[in-house]
Design a protein around this motif. Structure first.
Motif, short mmCIF file in Angstrom:
data_model
loop_
_atom_site.label_atom_id
_atom_site.label_comp_id
_atom_site.label_asym_id
_atom_site.label_seq_id
_atom_site.Cartn_x
_atom_site.Cartn_y
_atom_site.Cartn_z
N VAL A 81 0.86 -1.18 0.00
CA VAL A 81 0.00 0.00 0.00
C VAL A 81 0.89 1.22 0.00
CG1 VAL A 81 -1.92 1.18 1.08
CG2 VAL A 81 -1.70 -1.26 1.33
N TYR A 83 1.52 5.53 -0.69
CA TYR A 83 0.84 6.81 -0.52
C TYR A 83 0.26 7.21 -1.87
CZ TYR A 83 2.96 7.18 4.05
OH TYR A 83 3.30 6.95 5.35
N ARG A 97 14.77 9.94 3.36
CA ARG A 97 14.70 10.93 4.43
C ARG A 97 14.37 10.26 5.77
NH1 ARG A 97 14.18 16.26 2.53
NH2 ARG A 97 14.01 16.36 0.27
N MET B 1 14.76 18.85 4.58
CA MET B 1 13.41 18.62 5.07
C MET B 1 13.30 17.20 5.65
SD MET B 1 9.84 19.03 2.96
CE MET B 1 10.62 19.95 1.66
N ALA B 3 11.58 13.65 6.96
CA ALA B 3 10.70 12.74 6.21
C ALA B 3 9.22 13.08 6.36
CB ALA B 3 10.96 11.32 6.69
N TYR B 6 8.31 16.27 4.60
CA TYR B 6 8.38 15.98 3.17
C TYR B 6 7.10 15.28 2.72
CZ TYR B 6 9.82 13.76 -1.18
OH TYR B 6 9.89 13.33 -2.48
N LEU B 7 6.70 14.31 3.51
CA LEU B 7 5.52 13.51 3.17
C LEU B 7 4.26 14.38 3.11
CD1 LEU B 7 4.41 10.69 2.67
CD2 LEU B 7 4.27 10.37 5.13
N THR B 10 4.72 17.11 0.12
CA THR B 10 4.71 16.51 -1.21
C THR B 10 3.33 15.97 -1.56
OG1 THR B 10 6.97 15.85 -0.76
CG2 THR B 10 5.99 14.96 -2.75
N SER B 11 2.68 15.34 -0.57
CA SER B 11 1.33 14.80 -0.83
C SER B 11 0.37 15.93 -1.20
CB SER B 11 0.79 14.08 0.39
OG SER B 11 1.62 13.00 0.71
N ASN B 14 1.24 17.29 -4.71
CA ASN B 14 0.79 16.38 -5.76
C ASN B 14 -0.72 16.35 -5.90
OD1 ASN B 14 3.38 15.76 -6.39
ND2 ASN B 14 3.41 13.78 -5.36
N ARG B 15 -1.39 16.49 -4.76
CA ARG B 15 -2.85 16.49 -4.82
C ARG B 15 -3.33 17.68 -5.66
NH1 ARG B 15 -6.34 13.50 -2.12
NH2 ARG B 15 -4.75 12.70 -0.71
N SER B 18 -2.32 17.15 -9.34
CA SER B 18 -3.08 16.10 -10.03
C SER B 18 -4.37 16.66 -10.64
CB SER B 18 -3.41 14.95 -9.07
OG SER B 18 -4.34 15.38 -8.10
N ASN B 90 -3.00 5.41 7.61
CA ASN B 90 -3.44 4.50 6.56
C ASN B 90 -2.41 3.38 6.42
OD1 ASN B 90 -1.31 5.52 4.98
ND2 ASN B 90 -2.61 7.14 4.18
N ALA B 92 -0.31 2.70 4.14
CA ALA B 92 1.03 3.12 3.71
C ALA B 92 1.85 3.56 4.92
CB ALA B 92 0.92 4.25 2.69
N ASP B 93 1.20 4.23 5.87
CA ASP B 93 1.90 4.62 7.10
C ASP B 93 2.40 3.39 7.85
OD1 ASP B 93 1.35 7.34 6.69
OD2 ASP B 93 -0.61 7.15 7.63
N LEU B 97 6.04 3.91 7.44
CA LEU B 97 6.42 4.80 8.55
C LEU B 97 6.69 4.07 9.85
CD1 LEU B 97 4.25 8.05 8.69
CD2 LEU B 97 6.71 7.82 8.44
N TYR B 110 2.28 13.73 13.22
CA TYR B 110 2.03 13.74 11.76
C TYR B 110 0.60 13.25 11.49
CZ TYR B 110 1.68 10.93 7.48
OH TYR B 110 1.22 10.33 6.35
#
Lengths: 241, 528
Positions: A81, A83, A97, B1, B3, B6-7, B10-11, B14-15, B18, B90, B92-93, B97, B110
């Protein structure tokens, strides 16, 4: 080196892992096998530091939840999964990072080339197919050059090329001294290069073997698996009668 | 920066970027933005009209609404926390993470920041209520903004409450029972408080409720009362109570965060279950599948197993019946029936207008818009069985729709009977309204067929959404217009007939669509 000492994990009354102990030495590939619900993923998650447990898990001699242990640990989860709003390449940058990596770009490029992701760098996580996501997830796990690698069903969803590359990568990591644990049902995918195996049944280690143990015999990993799991099933049925 | 920064950045970047690839979505956002601006303009005009003569409603009604919403959110959060908990993260975290060498506390911060952003976006719909709030109450724009922020704060807080409940009660039935008892005790205390004020206000319910939300005891109740304390003190400009309420929220929040981070262990395992659970729900929702099997595990042991009938296409109806028996003690009667009945009962109790039951019908049909994709037929069309089994296409479609129609008929009867009794309206009117509701659900089934016939299995969701709304309006308009006309011409003694044109129109359109598109199964391909 990974060392599990009397690891027990309970979910309420369910005993997912029951007093498990084993070691995976440096430069060793250990296969975690077992039927569905045997507790393989739970054990991998416990080693990765995602679950609480009783007992001890040591990563290169350090407790698995310490930052020092985490720095040397790579985890590739069962379900990739990503991001949704990070591109494939940005996942690499994020991991770099998170692990405070320097000079990571060349290695990230190399991994992307190897897993045929070079043309997908700018694709968002949400735009990648499941197989592609799995490849990015593998690259994320490998980028910090961990010497402990945990793979939970890594071959599911990969194309033949990626399976071949992953196998080669795993062997290379082993040859460079990494300790690798692979939880998998696809035993034929690991039959050529496994070193040790622990077969889990109902949360317990039902059998542990090394490649040397069965060398020369007529056994292979798959036969051993069926022998152990079906043997247990047969004896349980006998007892019930 | 770092992590995490940055996350987040950047998210977000990009949102926004997009949107270049999704011009339709960009247009939609612009339209929403313009609409919100339009609402502000309209509401300022309304303000002037109100100043010309009409009286504003008591602001304490707004306190009651705010407090009821807070109570609802907190209650559902605690109930959720007793089972699966809630999560700020979520998958991905979890995968990237949680295994990284980053402090769990930083990761929690975060998660909180990310969730705060999501909550703000999710709360945007409340802005659409600005004209109603401005029309009804004497409050300024600034106070509306405060109301929005408090609403967001309560939503955000609910997530923390849910996580804390899960962490504290996880694996301990004794603790779960303690929490359940505390909810009951708190509910009783609030009930007693209302009752006491009701008596002291001369058995006047409205005055009793006003006195309750005004009382200090009530304002000290966590979240439910704090939100009222904060909003009322902002409206009154009472700096001391603003500070006290903010301090209470802050201390409560810090206390909960302390629970997450206490001791040697981290909170990862606690959020893992709920994160995986949420992931499954989101995945299913994205695929347009029902989440009922995730939300509620089948209690197989409670009920008689097996099919009760069905041969050929009719087995589709019996399969649906079997599933309903496994997810509800009484087939077709579920949480929705109870919630809708209670809401309708409360609505007609407080709103004493002539056509109030028609408003209930309108709301029920409105909710169907959100549930149409989860209906029995929509689900059946995504599975292979309906395509594979022998039988006439139209027969299969009818049987695959029948379960929803039966449920609508039972729901309609219960909801309107209760609403009718509470409002003192005739039972004949209630029966006609239940019939209208049932026919509207049948029309929704035909809508599903029509959409599948037009767009096939893999439609562009945005185009489908826009065209869907147009088709929806076309299908429903004749009945609505005819019923409004009938309602305005019929004498009050025949008022119950006002819904009949709508019912007949729905049935007529449904039959037409089934006849015209009845060969759907033979022509269409399986859904995505």
């Amino acid at each position: 080196m990974i060392e599990l000492i009397n690891v027990t994990k309970k979910y309420g009354k369910l005993l997912a892992n029951d007093n498990i102990s084993f070691r995976v030495e440096s430069g060793e590939i250990s296969i975690l096998a077992g039927p569905n619900g045997a507790g393989k993923s739970t054990l991998i998650k416990s080693i990765a530091g995602l679950l609480r447990f009783q007992g001890k898990i040591l990563i290169n001699g350090m407790e698995n939840k310490t930052n020092a242990a985490k720095k040397s640990l790579g985890y590739i989860p069962e379900t990739p999964v990503l991001y949704e709003m990070l591109t494939a390449w940005e996942h690499m940058e994020f991991v770099a990072r998170a692990y405070s990596l320097v000079d990571w770009k060349d290695y990230a490029e190399y991994l992307f080339e190897r897993f045929e992701l070079a043309d997908k760098k700018k694709k968002l996580g949400s735009e990648l197919s499941k197989g592609m996501q799995q490849k990015v997830s593998i690259c994320c796990g490998l980028l910090p050059r961990p010497n402990i690698l945990l793979f939970d069903e890594p071959f599911v969803g990969l194309d033949p090329h990626a399976i071949k590359e992953l196998k080669n990568t795993i062997v290379e990591q082993r040859n460079q001294g990494a300790s690798v644990i692979i939880s998998t049902h696809m035993l034929d995918s690991v039959t050529d290069y496994w070193d040790t195996t622990n077969i889990l049944v109902k949360g317990k280690i039902a059998a542990s073997r090394t490649r040397e143990d069965i060398a020369g015999s007529n056994e292979d990993l798959e036969k051993l698996f069926f022998e152990i799991t079906e043997g247990i099933k047969a004896s349980e049925n006998g007892e019930e009668r | 920066m770092k992590a995490l920064t940055y996350l987040l950045i950047t998210s977000l970047k990009n949102r926004l970027l997009s949107l270049r690839k999704k011009p339709a979505l960009l247009i939609l956002y612009i339209i929403i933005g313009a609409y919100v601006a339009f609402l502000f303009v309209i509401s300022s005009k309304t303000n002037l009209e109100m100043e010309a003569g009409n009286a504003y409603a008591d602001i304490r009604i707004l306190y009651i609404i705010l407090s009821a919403l807070a109570g609802l959110f907190v209650y559902t959060s605690i109930i959720g926390g007793l089972s699966k908990g809630s999560t700020l993260f979520n998958m991905a975290d979890v995968g990237l993470l949680f295994v990284a060498p980053i402090s769990p506390i930083k990761i929690l911060i975060y998660g909180l920041i990310k969730h705060m952003g999501n909550t703000l976006v999710a709360s945007i719909f409340i802005i659409f209520q600005i004209p109603n709030v401005k029309r009804g109450f004497d409050i300024s724009y600034q106070e509306i903004v405060f109301l929005f922020l408090i609403y967001t704060l309560v939503l955000f807080y609910s997530q923390l409450v849910s996580m804390t409940t899960y962490i504290l009660t996880n694996l301990s039935n004794k603790r779960k029972n303690i929490v359940k008892s505390m909810i009951v005790v708190l509910g009783l205390l609030i009930g007693l408080l209302v009752f006491f004020n009701y008596i002291s206000a001369g058995r006047n319910l409205s005055s009793g409720l006003y006195q309750t939300v005004d009382s200090l005891v009530y304002k000290l109740i966590p979240v439910v009362g704090w939100s009222v304390m904060l909003f009322s003190s902002l409206v009154e400009g009472n700096l001391l109570w603003i500070c006290i309420s903010l301090l209470l929220f802050l201390l409560g929040g810090l206390g909960m965060i302390l629970i997450f981070t206490r001791g040697k262990d981290d909170y990862y395992e606690d959020v893992l279950v709920s994160t995986e659970y949420n992931y499954q729900i989101v995945q299913k929702a994205k695929e347009g599948k029902s989440t009922i099997t995730i939300n509620k595990k089948a209690k197989v042991k409670d009920i008689r197993l097996g099919f009760q009938g069905g041969n050929g296409p009719s087995v589709l109806f019996y399969r649906d019946l079997l599933e309903r028996r496994r997810t509800s003690k009484i087939p077709y009667i579920n949480g929705y029936t109870i919630a809708a009945t209670l809401a309708a009962g409360a609505f007609v109790h407080f709103i004493k207008e002539r056509f109030v039951l028609y408003s209930v019908l309108g709301f029920l049909i409105y909710f169907q818009i959100f549930m149409v994709n989860l209906g029995q037929l929509a689900q059946e069309l995504k599975k292979p069985y309906i395509y594979l089994m022998p039988g006439r296409s139209i027969t299969k479609l009818v049987y695959a729709s029948l379960g929803n129609i039966v449920k609508a008929a039972l729901d309609g009867l219960i909801i309107f009977m209760v609403a009718g009794i509470v409002s003192g309206r005739s039972l004949v009117l209630c029966l006609f309204l239940a019939l209208a509701y049932t026919s509207s659900v049948a029309l929704f089934s035909s809508f599903t067929i029509l959409m599948q016939r037009i767009f096939g299995a893999r439609p562009n969701r945005l185009v489908q959404g826009i065209v869907g709304i147009i088709i929806f309006i076309v299908l429903f308009s004749p009945g609505i217009v005819l019923s409004i006309l009938a309602g305005s011409f019929l004498p009050s003694s025949l008022e119950f007939l006002a819904s009949l044109p709508f019912t007949l129109s729905c049935i007529g359109v449904t039959v037409l669509v089934f006849l015209a598109c009845g060969n759907l199964i033979d022509k269409a391909e399986i859904g995505a």
